[in-house]
Design an enzyme around this catalytic site. Sequence first.
Site, PDB file in Angstrom:
ATOM      1  N   THR A  11       0.750  -1.038  -0.159  1.00 28.61           N
ATOM      2  CA  THR A  11       0.174   0.162   0.159  1.00 28.61           C
ATOM      3  C   THR A  11       1.101   1.040   0.125  1.00 28.61           C
ATOM      4  OG1 THR A  11      -0.146  -0.004   2.313  1.00 28.61           O
ATOM      5  CG2 THR A  11      -1.791  -0.663   1.382  1.00 28.61           C
ATOM      6  N   GLN A  13       3.786   3.874  -1.683  1.00 25.92           N
ATOM      7  CA  GLN A  13       4.774   4.813  -2.707  1.00 25.92           C
ATOM      8  C   GLN A  13       5.230   3.048  -3.810  1.00 25.92           C
ATOM      9  OE1 GLN A  13       7.218   8.209  -4.012  1.00 25.92           O
ATOM     10  NE2 GLN A  13       8.095   6.635  -2.910  1.00 25.92           N
ATOM     11  N   ASP A  14       6.537   2.592  -2.743  1.00 25.59           N
ATOM     12  CA  ASP A  14       7.090   1.493  -3.705  1.00 25.59           C
ATOM     13  C   ASP A  14       6.539   0.790  -4.538  1.00 25.59           C
ATOM     14  OD1 ASP A  14       8.881   3.868  -3.298  1.00 25.59           O
ATOM     15  OD2 ASP A  14      10.268   2.266  -2.611  1.00 25.59           O
ATOM     16  N   SER A 133      18.471   1.706   3.266  1.00 25.05           N
ATOM     17  CA  SER A 133      17.951   3.141   3.017  1.00 25.05           C
ATOM     18  C   SER A 133      18.994   3.746   3.692  1.00 25.05           C
ATOM     19  CB  SER A 133      16.995   3.561   3.902  1.00 25.05           C
ATOM     20  OG  SER A 133      16.904   4.897   4.524  1.00 25.05           O
ATOM     21  N   GLU A 135      19.386   6.685   4.602  1.00 22.59           N
ATOM     22  CA  GLU A 135      19.383   7.153   6.270  1.00 22.59           C
ATOM     23  C   GLU A 135      20.703   5.726   7.901  1.00 22.59           C
ATOM     24  OE1 GLU A 135      18.071   8.559   8.785  1.00 22.59           O
ATOM     25  OE2 GLU A 135      17.537  10.131   7.268  1.00 22.59           O
ATOM     26  N   TYR A 157      15.343   5.041  13.917  1.00 20.65           N
ATOM     27  CA  TYR A 157      14.461   4.453  11.728  1.00 20.65           C
ATOM     28  C   TYR A 157      15.746   4.186  11.058  1.00 20.65           C
ATOM     29  CZ  TYR A 157      13.672   4.575   7.214  1.00 20.65           C
ATOM     30  OH  TYR A 157      13.294   3.788   5.498  1.00 20.65           O
TER      31      TYR A 157
HETATM   32  P1  NAP Z   1       5.509   3.828   2.755  1.00 15.17           P
HETATM   33  O1  NAP Z   1       4.648   4.474   1.292  1.00 15.17           O
HETATM   34  O2  NAP Z   1       6.126   4.593   3.803  1.00 15.17           O
HETATM   35  O3  NAP Z   1       5.090   2.566   2.412  1.00 15.17           O
HETATM   36  C1  NAP Z   1       4.954   2.075   4.356  1.00 15.17           C
HETATM   37  C2  NAP Z   1       4.798   0.574   3.975  1.00 15.17           C
HETATM   38  O4  NAP Z   1       5.100  -0.327   5.329  1.00 15.17           O
HETATM   39  C3  NAP Z   1       3.318   0.638   3.988  1.00 15.17           C
HETATM   40  O5  NAP Z   1       2.342  -0.089   2.821  1.00 15.17           O
HETATM   41  C4  NAP Z   1       3.015  -0.033   5.394  1.00 15.17           C
HETATM   42  O6  NAP Z   1       1.211  -0.591   5.059  1.00 15.17           O
HETATM   43  C5  NAP Z   1       4.040  -0.984   5.227  1.00 15.17           C
HETATM   44  N1  NAP Z   1       4.043  -1.384   7.047  1.00 15.17           N
HETATM   45  C6  NAP Z   1       4.158  -1.062   7.647  1.00 15.17           C
HETATM   46  N2  NAP Z   1       4.201  -1.435   9.054  1.00 15.17           N
HETATM   47  C7  NAP Z   1       3.663  -1.998   8.764  1.00 15.17           C
HETATM   48  C8  NAP Z   1       2.610  -3.439   9.345  1.00 15.17           C
HETATM   49  N3  NAP Z   1       3.899  -3.477  10.456  1.00 15.17           N
HETATM   50  N4  NAP Z   1       3.351  -4.797   8.557  1.00 15.17           N
HETATM   51  C9  NAP Z   1       3.101  -4.737   7.072  1.00 15.17           C
HETATM   52  N5  NAP Z   1       3.106  -3.811   6.475  1.00 15.17           N
HETATM   53  C10 NAP Z   1       3.342  -2.643   7.712  1.00 15.17           C
HETATM   54  O7  NAP Z   1       7.075   3.988   2.332  1.00 15.17           O
HETATM   55  P2  NAP Z   1       7.787   4.008   0.971  1.00 15.17           P
HETATM   56  O8  NAP Z   1       8.233   4.958   0.349  1.00 15.17           O
HETATM   57  O9  NAP Z   1       7.536   2.999  -0.167  1.00 15.17           O
HETATM   58  O10 NAP Z   1       9.303   2.795   0.709  1.00 15.17           O
HETATM   59  C11 NAP Z   1       9.636   1.245   0.733  1.00 15.17           C
HETATM   60  C12 NAP Z   1      10.517   1.035   2.000  1.00 15.17           C
HETATM   61  O11 NAP Z   1      11.851   1.528   1.150  1.00 15.17           O
HETATM   62  C13 NAP Z   1      10.245   1.040   3.164  1.00 15.17           C
HETATM   63  O12 NAP Z   1      10.649  -0.122   3.860  1.00 15.17           O
HETATM   64  C14 NAP Z   1      11.182   2.854   3.574  1.00 15.17           C
HETATM   65  O13 NAP Z   1      12.185   2.734   4.907  1.00 15.17           O
HETATM   66  C15 NAP Z   1      12.722   1.958   2.604  1.00 15.17           C
HETATM   67  N6  NAP Z   1      13.182   3.000   2.140  1.00 15.17           N
HETATM   68  C16 NAP Z   1      12.351   4.178   1.512  1.00 15.17           C
HETATM   69  C17 NAP Z   1      12.871   5.144   1.060  1.00 15.17           C
HETATM   70  C18 NAP Z   1      12.445   6.532  -0.267  1.00 15.17           C
HETATM   71  O14 NAP Z   1      12.988   7.336  -0.244  1.00 15.17           O
HETATM   72  N7  NAP Z   1      11.110   6.579  -0.589  1.00 15.17           N
HETATM   73  C19 NAP Z   1      13.546   5.474   1.011  1.00 15.17           C
HETATM   74  C20 NAP Z   1      14.944   4.689   1.484  1.00 15.17           C
HETATM   75  C21 NAP Z   1      14.368   3.023   2.060  1.00 15.17           C
HETATM   76  P3  NAP Z   1       0.190   0.140   5.802  1.00 15.17           P
HETATM   77  O15 NAP Z   1      -0.543   0.658   4.813  1.00 15.17           O
HETATM   78  O16 NAP Z   1      -1.172  -1.323   6.485  1.00 15.17           O
HETATM   79  O17 NAP Z   1       0.567   1.389   6.995  1.00 15.17           O
HETATM   80  O1  G4F Z   2      11.435  14.311   3.498  1.00 15.73           O
HETATM   81  P1  G4F Z   2      12.173  13.840   4.336  1.00 15.73           P
HETATM   82  O2  G4F Z   2      11.175  13.390   5.386  1.00 15.73           O
HETATM   83  O3  G4F Z   2      12.456  12.417   4.464  1.00 15.73           O
HETATM   84  P2  G4F Z   2      14.425  11.961   5.383  1.00 15.73           P
HETATM   85  O4  G4F Z   2      14.257  11.508   6.289  1.00 15.73           O
HETATM   86  O5  G4F Z   2      15.184  12.123   4.285  1.00 15.73           O
HETATM   87  O6  G4F Z   2      13.870  10.103   4.920  1.00 15.73           O
HETATM   88  C1  G4F Z   2      13.118   9.706   3.689  1.00 15.73           C
HETATM   89  O7  G4F Z   2      14.124   9.093   3.352  1.00 15.73           O
HETATM   90  C2  G4F Z   2      15.259   7.922   3.365  1.00 15.73           C
HETATM   91  C3  G4F Z   2      15.793   7.342   2.584  1.00 15.73           C
HETATM   92  O8  G4F Z   2      17.228   8.682   3.301  1.00 15.73           O
HETATM   93  C4  G4F Z   2      14.343   6.990   3.561  1.00 15.73           C
HETATM   94  F1  G4F Z   2      14.699   5.643   4.270  1.00 15.73           F
HETATM   95  C5  G4F Z   2      12.654   7.091   4.785  1.00 15.73           C
HETATM   96  O9  G4F Z   2      12.339   5.733   4.976  1.00 15.73           O
HETATM   97  C6  G4F Z   2      12.641   8.350   3.856  1.00 15.73           C
HETATM   98  O10 G4F Z   2      11.699   7.532   2.921  1.00 15.73           O
HETATM   99  O11 G4F Z   2      12.910  14.720   4.944  1.00 15.73           O
HETATM  100  C7  G4F Z   2      13.714  15.294   4.228  1.00 15.73           C
HETATM  101  C8  G4F Z   2      14.791  16.014   4.819  1.00 15.73           C
HETATM  102  C9  G4F Z   2      14.805  16.049   6.197  1.00 15.73           C
HETATM  103  O12 G4F Z   2      16.299  16.819   6.070  1.00 15.73           O
HETATM  104  C10 G4F Z   2      14.108  17.110   6.566  1.00 15.73           C
HETATM  105  O13 G4F Z   2      15.050  17.213   7.888  1.00 15.73           O
HETATM  106  O14 G4F Z   2      13.595  17.502   4.947  1.00 15.73           O
HETATM  107  C11 G4F Z   2      13.818  18.083   5.830  1.00 15.73           C
HETATM  108  N1  G4F Z   2      12.982  18.720   6.327  1.00 15.73           N
HETATM  109  C12 G4F Z   2      12.461  20.212   6.438  1.00 15.73           C
HETATM  110  N2  G4F Z   2      11.567  20.647   7.184  1.00 15.73           N
HETATM  111  C13 G4F Z   2      11.143  18.417   6.507  1.00 15.73           C
HETATM  112  C14 G4F Z   2      10.122  19.676   7.140  1.00 15.73           C
HETATM  113  N3  G4F Z   2      11.178  17.200   6.178  1.00 15.73           N
HETATM  114  C15 G4F Z   2       9.195  16.570   6.773  1.00 15.73           C
HETATM  115  N4  G4F Z   2       9.191  15.506   6.771  1.00 15.73           N
HETATM  116  N5  G4F Z   2       8.427  17.906   6.833  1.00 15.73           N
HETATM  117  C16 G4F Z   2       9.468  18.865   7.214  1.00 15.73           C
HETATM  118  O15 G4F Z   2       8.302  20.076   7.363  1.00 15.73           O
END
Ligand code: NAP
Ligand code: G4F
Length: 339
Positions: A11, A13-14, A133, A135, A157
């Site tokens: 559900t 984004q990815d 990640s 992170e 995280y």
């Molecule tokens: P997202 O939109 O926040 O999606 C997270 C998903 O995890 C949702 O489908 C959520 O389902 C599910 N989830 C949460 N708790 C769960 C549980 N207890 N059991 C099973 N599923 C559960 O994240 P995304 O951006 O698509 O990222 C996908 C993955 O890549 C994540 O692991 C994230 O940490 C990692 N990642 C993302 C980024 C990025 O920039 N997007 C970068 C690096 C790594 P519900 O709808 O049920 O809440």
């Molecule tokens: O968009 P963010 O919340 O993403 P963040 O913390 O980089 O994490 C995302 O990327 C990670 C990969 O590096 C994933 F693993 C993780 O699951 C997630 O997808 O924040 C990005 C930056 C931060 O430095 C934050 O301090 O934006 C800065 N920021 C400034 N103002 C803000 C805001 N972030 C959010 N969310 N909201 C603000 O108002």
Amino acid sequence: MARRALITGITGQDGSYLAEHLLGLGYEVWGLARGQANPRVSRMRKLLSDVQVVRGDLLDQGSLISAVERVQPDEVYNLGAISFVPMSWEQAELTAEVTGMGVLRMLEAIRVCSGVSRGGSSSGQIRFYQASSSEMFGQVSETPQTERTAFHPRSPYGVAKAYGHFLTQNYRESYGMFAVSGILFNHESPRRGAEFVTRKVSLGAARIKLGLATELRLGNLEARRDWGFAGDYVKAMHLMVQSGRPEDYVIGTGRMKSVRELVEAAFAAAGLDWERYVVTDQALHRPAEVDLLCADPKKARAQLGWEPHVSFDELVAMMVDADLRLLSTGHDPDDGSWS
Ligand code: NAP
Ligand code: G4F
């Protein structure tokens, strides 16, 4: 026979982009979804009617074993997580359980269901992808970051992701499992959750343009990230799982932009001067910030032939356009209490 993939986090984004990509390649796609009446599951079904749903939760070992037994997947993509960094300080234990221990539970489900024992071989087994990640790099020791850069996570995280990353490596080494991690840098899209900064900014600019808001409150404008398009990044996940040898890869664009530059680009795309509308708020700063992240994706380019196609400016314009269209239909996604 079609290859079968099981995706946790269907559900999210990815999950949606990966499912579309795999369906396009002829896969039978199953999504693991949690909860009794999860509204995000019905929304996902509308977007991806060909995905089959199996119930399960990363907090529940038995449910993961049942899901693997039922689906009999060739490939498992573990994208499920609590993925919003600020939430990980407020619910650190839950983050450790879902984002960290969830990886252990998924690996164990695969190990038990495929009868893998120590010193086994990876041939003919279920292939596993872990969503690691950038992170994990946290307070970076070098720039750009590669597969060899040391980890110094700055949030619960990041720590949970580091656990999942090392565990995936350990199951590969201990049991010979085909288990890989993609160390993905930030990737975004019009499907990004409204709590993340790119979507918060694209929605904010679109709301102001349409007269639905008068200001946008943000935290640290100086943080820098390597932002790419999610649709490009899910292709890298699939390529890693197809490769001849299980290895980990850094995935990003190699270019960094600040939150300030993101705001400038998004407001310009909406035809607005950002300085008239953006307000900074100390309450939105993090207890420990990751100041900068920038990928060195050379290994992925050389070994997987992967590269990103959507530029930062194209991504921002795509998100602002999509939000202008969405808000014009009267629909405004809730960004919860994290605004
Ligand atoms: P997202 O939109 O926040 O999606 C997270 C998903 O995890 C949702 O489908 C959520 O389902 C599910 N989830 C949460 N708790 C769960 C549980 N207890 N059991 C099973 N599923 C559960 O994240 P995304 O951006 O698509 O990222 C996908 C993955 O890549 C994540 O692991 C994230 O940490 C990692 N990642 C993302 C980024 C990025 O920039 N997007 C970068 C690096 C790594 P519900 O709808 O049920 O809440
Ligand atoms: O968009 P963010 O919340 O993403 P963040 O913390 O980089 O994490 C995302 O990327 C990670 C990969 O590096 C994933 F693993 C993780 O699951 C997630 O997808 O924040 C990005 C930056 C931060 O430095 C934050 O301090 O934006 C800065 N920021 C400034 N103002 C803000 C805001 N972030 C959010 N969310 N909201 C603000 O108002």
